[in-house]
Design a protein around this motif. Sequence first.
Motif, PDB file in Angstrom:
ATOM      1  N   HIS A 333       0.829  -1.206   0.000  1.00  0.00           N
ATOM      2  CA  HIS A 333       0.000   0.000   0.000  1.00  0.00           C
ATOM      3  C   HIS A 333       0.863   1.254   0.000  1.00  0.00           C
ATOM      4  O   HIS A 333       0.572   2.228  -0.703  1.00  0.00           O
ATOM      5  N   TYR A 334       1.958   1.229   0.758  1.00  0.00           N
ATOM      6  CA  TYR A 334       2.872   2.373   0.782  1.00  0.00           C
ATOM      7  C   TYR A 334       3.504   2.593  -0.581  1.00  0.00           C
ATOM      8  O   TYR A 334       3.599   3.725  -1.074  1.00  0.00           O
ATOM      9  N   GLN A 335       3.936   1.504  -1.237  1.00  0.00           N
ATOM     10  CA  GLN A 335       4.546   1.625  -2.545  1.00  0.00           C
ATOM     11  C   GLN A 335       3.560   2.143  -3.584  1.00  0.00           C
ATOM     12  O   GLN A 335       3.914   2.940  -4.459  1.00  0.00           O
ATOM     13  N   ALA A 336       2.290   1.677  -3.497  1.00  0.00           N
ATOM     14  CA  ALA A 336       1.286   2.130  -4.448  1.00  0.00           C
ATOM     15  C   ALA A 336       1.022   3.619  -4.296  1.00  0.00           C
ATOM     16  O   ALA A 336       0.921   4.354  -5.282  1.00  0.00           O
ATOM     17  N   ARG A 337       0.898   4.090  -3.066  1.00  0.00           N
ATOM     18  CA  ARG A 337       0.685   5.521  -2.820  1.00  0.00           C
ATOM     19  C   ARG A 337       1.894   6.326  -3.294  1.00  0.00           C
ATOM     20  O   ARG A 337       1.746   7.391  -3.905  1.00  0.00           O
ATOM     21  N   ARG A 338       3.085   5.813  -3.021  1.00  0.00           N
ATOM     22  CA  ARG A 338       4.307   6.531  -3.407  1.00  0.00           C
ATOM     23  C   ARG A 338       4.434   6.605  -4.918  1.00  0.00           C
ATOM     24  O   ARG A 338       4.822   7.638  -5.477  1.00  0.00           O
ATOM     25  N   ALA A 339       4.089   5.502  -5.611  1.00  0.00           N
ATOM     26  CA  ALA A 339       4.180   5.485  -7.064  1.00  0.00           C
ATOM     27  C   ALA A 339       3.207   6.484  -7.689  1.00  0.00           C
ATOM     28  O   ALA A 339       3.536   7.175  -8.659  1.00  0.00           O
ATOM     29  N   GLY A 340       2.004   6.557  -7.140  1.00  0.00           N
ATOM     30  CA  GLY A 340       1.035   7.511  -7.666  1.00  0.00           C
ATOM     31  C   GLY A 340       1.502   8.938  -7.511  1.00  0.00           C
ATOM     32  O   GLY A 340       1.388   9.746  -8.436  1.00  0.00           O
ATOM     33  N   ARG A 341       2.056   9.280  -6.370  1.00  0.00           N
ATOM     34  CA  ARG A 341       2.554  10.634  -6.152  1.00  0.00           C
ATOM     35  C   ARG A 341       3.775  10.929  -7.021  1.00  0.00           C
ATOM     36  O   ARG A 341       3.930  12.028  -7.554  1.00  0.00           O
ATOM     37  N   ALA A 342       4.656   9.929  -7.170  1.00  0.00           N
ATOM     38  CA  ALA A 342       5.875  10.143  -7.944  1.00  0.00           C
ATOM     39  C   ALA A 342       5.569  10.433  -9.404  1.00  0.00           C
ATOM     40  O   ALA A 342       6.205  11.281 -10.038  1.00  0.00           O
ATOM     41  N   GLY A 362       1.752  -1.796  -8.444  1.00  0.00           N
ATOM     42  CA  GLY A 362       1.616  -2.234  -7.065  1.00  0.00           C
ATOM     43  C   GLY A 362       0.193  -2.280  -6.554  1.00  0.00           C
ATOM     44  O   GLY A 362      -0.039  -2.694  -5.423  1.00  0.00           O
ATOM     45  N   MET A 363      -0.793  -1.868  -7.372  1.00  0.00           N
ATOM     46  CA  MET A 363      -2.188  -1.972  -6.936  1.00  0.00           C
ATOM     47  C   MET A 363      -2.650  -3.415  -7.102  1.00  0.00           C
ATOM     48  O   MET A 363      -2.739  -3.916  -8.226  1.00  0.00           O
ATOM     49  N   THR A 364      -2.934  -4.080  -5.993  1.00  0.00           N
ATOM     50  CA  THR A 364      -3.308  -5.502  -6.038  1.00  0.00           C
ATOM     51  C   THR A 364      -4.696  -5.778  -5.482  1.00  0.00           C
ATOM     52  O   THR A 364      -5.172  -6.898  -5.571  1.00  0.00           O
ATOM     53  N   CYS A 365      -5.350  -4.790  -4.878  1.00  0.00           N
ATOM     54  CA  CYS A 365      -6.658  -5.042  -4.267  1.00  0.00           C
ATOM     55  C   CYS A 365      -7.442  -3.744  -4.184  1.00  0.00           C
ATOM     56  O   CYS A 365      -6.937  -2.660  -4.501  1.00  0.00           O
ATOM     57  N   GLY A 366      -8.685  -3.861  -3.744  1.00  0.00           N
ATOM     58  CA  GLY A 366      -9.526  -2.693  -3.619  1.00  0.00           C
ATOM     59  C   GLY A 366      -8.995  -1.693  -2.620  1.00  0.00           C
ATOM     60  O   GLY A 366      -9.182  -0.482  -2.778  1.00  0.00           O
ATOM     61  N   CYS A 368      -5.807  -1.083  -2.044  1.00  0.00           N
ATOM     62  CA  CYS A 368      -4.749  -0.345  -2.741  1.00  0.00           C
ATOM     63  C   CYS A 368      -5.358   0.781  -3.577  1.00  0.00           C
ATOM     64  O   CYS A 368      -4.842   1.903  -3.614  1.00  0.00           O
ATOM     65  N   VAL A 369      -6.446   0.464  -4.265  1.00  0.00           N
ATOM     66  CA  VAL A 369      -7.130   1.470  -5.082  1.00  0.00           C
ATOM     67  C   VAL A 369      -7.559   2.642  -4.210  1.00  0.00           C
ATOM     68  O   VAL A 369      -7.364   3.814  -4.560  1.00  0.00           O
ATOM     69  N   ALA A 370      -8.164   2.332  -3.053  1.00  0.00           N
ATOM     70  CA  ALA A 370      -8.609   3.387  -2.151  1.00  0.00           C
ATOM     71  C   ALA A 370      -7.431   4.204  -1.622  1.00  0.00           C
ATOM     72  O   ALA A 370      -7.528   5.429  -1.477  1.00  0.00           O
ATOM     73  N   SER A 371      -6.303   3.548  -1.348  1.00  0.00           N
ATOM     74  CA  SER A 371      -5.129   4.253  -0.836  1.00  0.00           C
ATOM     75  C   SER A 371      -4.562   5.207  -1.879  1.00  0.00           C
ATOM     76  O   SER A 371      -4.203   6.345  -1.572  1.00  0.00           O
ATOM     77  N   VAL A 372      -4.470   4.736  -3.129  1.00  0.00           N
ATOM     78  CA  VAL A 372      -3.966   5.584  -4.208  1.00  0.00           C
ATOM     79  C   VAL A 372      -4.898   6.768  -4.426  1.00  0.00           C
ATOM     80  O   VAL A 372      -4.468   7.917  -4.573  1.00  0.00           O
ATOM     81  N   LYS A 373      -6.188   6.498  -4.445  1.00  0.00           N
ATOM     82  CA  LYS A 373      -7.165   7.570  -4.644  1.00  0.00           C
ATOM     83  C   LYS A 373      -7.069   8.618  -3.539  1.00  0.00           C
ATOM     84  O   LYS A 373      -7.050   9.825  -3.805  1.00  0.00           O
ATOM     85  N   GLN A 374      -6.958   8.164  -2.287  1.00  0.00           N
ATOM     86  CA  GLN A 374      -6.866   9.085  -1.169  1.00  0.00           C
ATOM     87  C   GLN A 374      -5.584   9.900  -1.226  1.00  0.00           C
ATOM     88  O   GLN A 374      -5.594  11.109  -0.959  1.00  0.00           O
ATOM     89  N   ALA A 375      -4.471   9.246  -1.575  1.00  0.00           N
ATOM     90  CA  ALA A 375      -3.190   9.945  -1.626  1.00  0.00           C
ATOM     91  C   ALA A 375      -3.193  11.016  -2.697  1.00  0.00           C
ATOM     92  O   ALA A 375      -2.715  12.137  -2.480  1.00  0.00           O
ATOM     93  N   LEU A 376      -3.738  10.702  -3.873  1.00  0.00           N
ATOM     94  CA  LEU A 376      -3.735  11.668  -4.967  1.00  0.00           C
ATOM     95  C   LEU A 376      -4.708  12.820  -4.721  1.00  0.00           C
ATOM     96  O   LEU A 376      -4.404  13.974  -4.999  1.00  0.00           O
ATOM     97  N   GLU A 377      -5.878  12.492  -4.207  1.00  0.00           N
ATOM     98  CA  GLU A 377      -6.871  13.541  -3.987  1.00  0.00           C
ATOM     99  C   GLU A 377      -6.540  14.422  -2.793  1.00  0.00           C
ATOM    100  O   GLU A 377      -7.195  15.452  -2.588  1.00  0.00           O
ATOM    101  N   SER A 378      -5.544  14.028  -1.992  1.00  0.00           N
ATOM    102  CA  SER A 378      -5.100  14.892  -0.901  1.00  0.00           C
ATOM    103  C   SER A 378      -4.271  16.062  -1.414  1.00  0.00           C
ATOM    104  O   SER A 378      -4.025  17.023  -0.684  1.00  0.00           O
TER     105      SER A 378
END
Length: 406
Positions: A333-342, A362-366, A368-378
């Motif tokens: 989850h950390y890697q997925a959020r980091r990749a989206g921001r990078a 690195g998105m492997t589950c729902g 992960c999707v929520a984590s990426v969405k939250q990180a980007l929309e922040s």
Amino acid sequence: MANLTSFPLELWGILLELAPSLLIGLLIAGLIHAYVPPHLIRRGLSRPDLGSVVRASLVGVPLPLCSCGVIPTALGLRREGASPGAATSFMISTPQTGVDSILVTAAFLGWPFAIFKLVAAFVTGVVGGLLVNKVEPASDATTDAMTDRRDSDKDRAEGGLARIAEAVRYAIFDLLGAINTWLVVGIVAAALVTTLTPADFFAGRPWADGLTGMLVMLAIALPLYVCTTASVPIAASLIIAGLPAGSALVFLMAGPATNLATIGAVFRTLGARVLAVYLGTVIVMSLAFGLLFDQLLSNVPVQQIAHEHQKGWPSVISALTLLALMAMLGWQHYQARRAGRAQLATPRSDAEGSPRMLRVKGMTCGHCVASVKQALESIDQVTEATPDLGTGQVLIRGGFIETSAL
């Protein structure tokens, strides 16, 4: 004063108690996902009658979905043709139980408590669904026969090993991945409650008994986000500290079934009338079943409900396995959020405000999707982020995004 040096021992003891039942429950839930065809669920929930409501509650009881995760699932059932009452019945009963939660509840609080909680969740879902069918008119939604045939063809095409692999994948990445953060919170909170709360803290306090204590637990539980499995160790710790079991049952029913995010989502998607029925049903039925539990099972002593932690090798291996899986999921989850921001830090030449498509590894589950969405929309410049788990791509909408925003 509480001895904080016992906190690590309490933390490890709770893990020993939780891990075996949780892993077994996750596997059972994964097998249900892999082997029960989706069209069978859709076919039985379309009519606005008692049968659809009962079937929706029966379907929801074994599924280990949290209160936030159950909202999109219930809405998906509604779009597939489920009646408003069936969708609400599913939405109320599902987050209170789950095969993993049932086994964990039995491990911590005993089978009488677990079975009573299971029946309470089922009945509460049925009552809420029937009330919604009274106040919310049903549409003439029908099941898509072509979708049913495609589901049946897919079921026949999948082999045994593929289904088992899908069951394990779903259990680890979709289910455990969705609750792992809240499991950590629940386990740590339970250990802190056990460590810091005197053994007789609730004993002899007038406000902790009867309806007053249940109302206190209700006020705490309604706005709180806690998944049903993570709430069990907390309730067990409160019972050890002297809280009546009926009040703990109120916490276990209302806590997983509601939270501020769920209340807002129900209001936005299903309307004020359904929200009023939803909250009213959870409040009234949790209090009613709490009082009923105290009447029927008040003679069960606390030491039989909350027993000593298991210390055998199966428990140790299960605890270590669970820790490893949770660490792996946390890293992903950390890697997925980091990749989206990078990826947002790369220069862009398209017009300001136009959509942008990113690829996130690195998105492997729902979750992960929520984590990426939250990180980007922040990020202030991002107005909307829409990840697609299948393709690994994220559609970004917003103004020009500077590297300093990341």
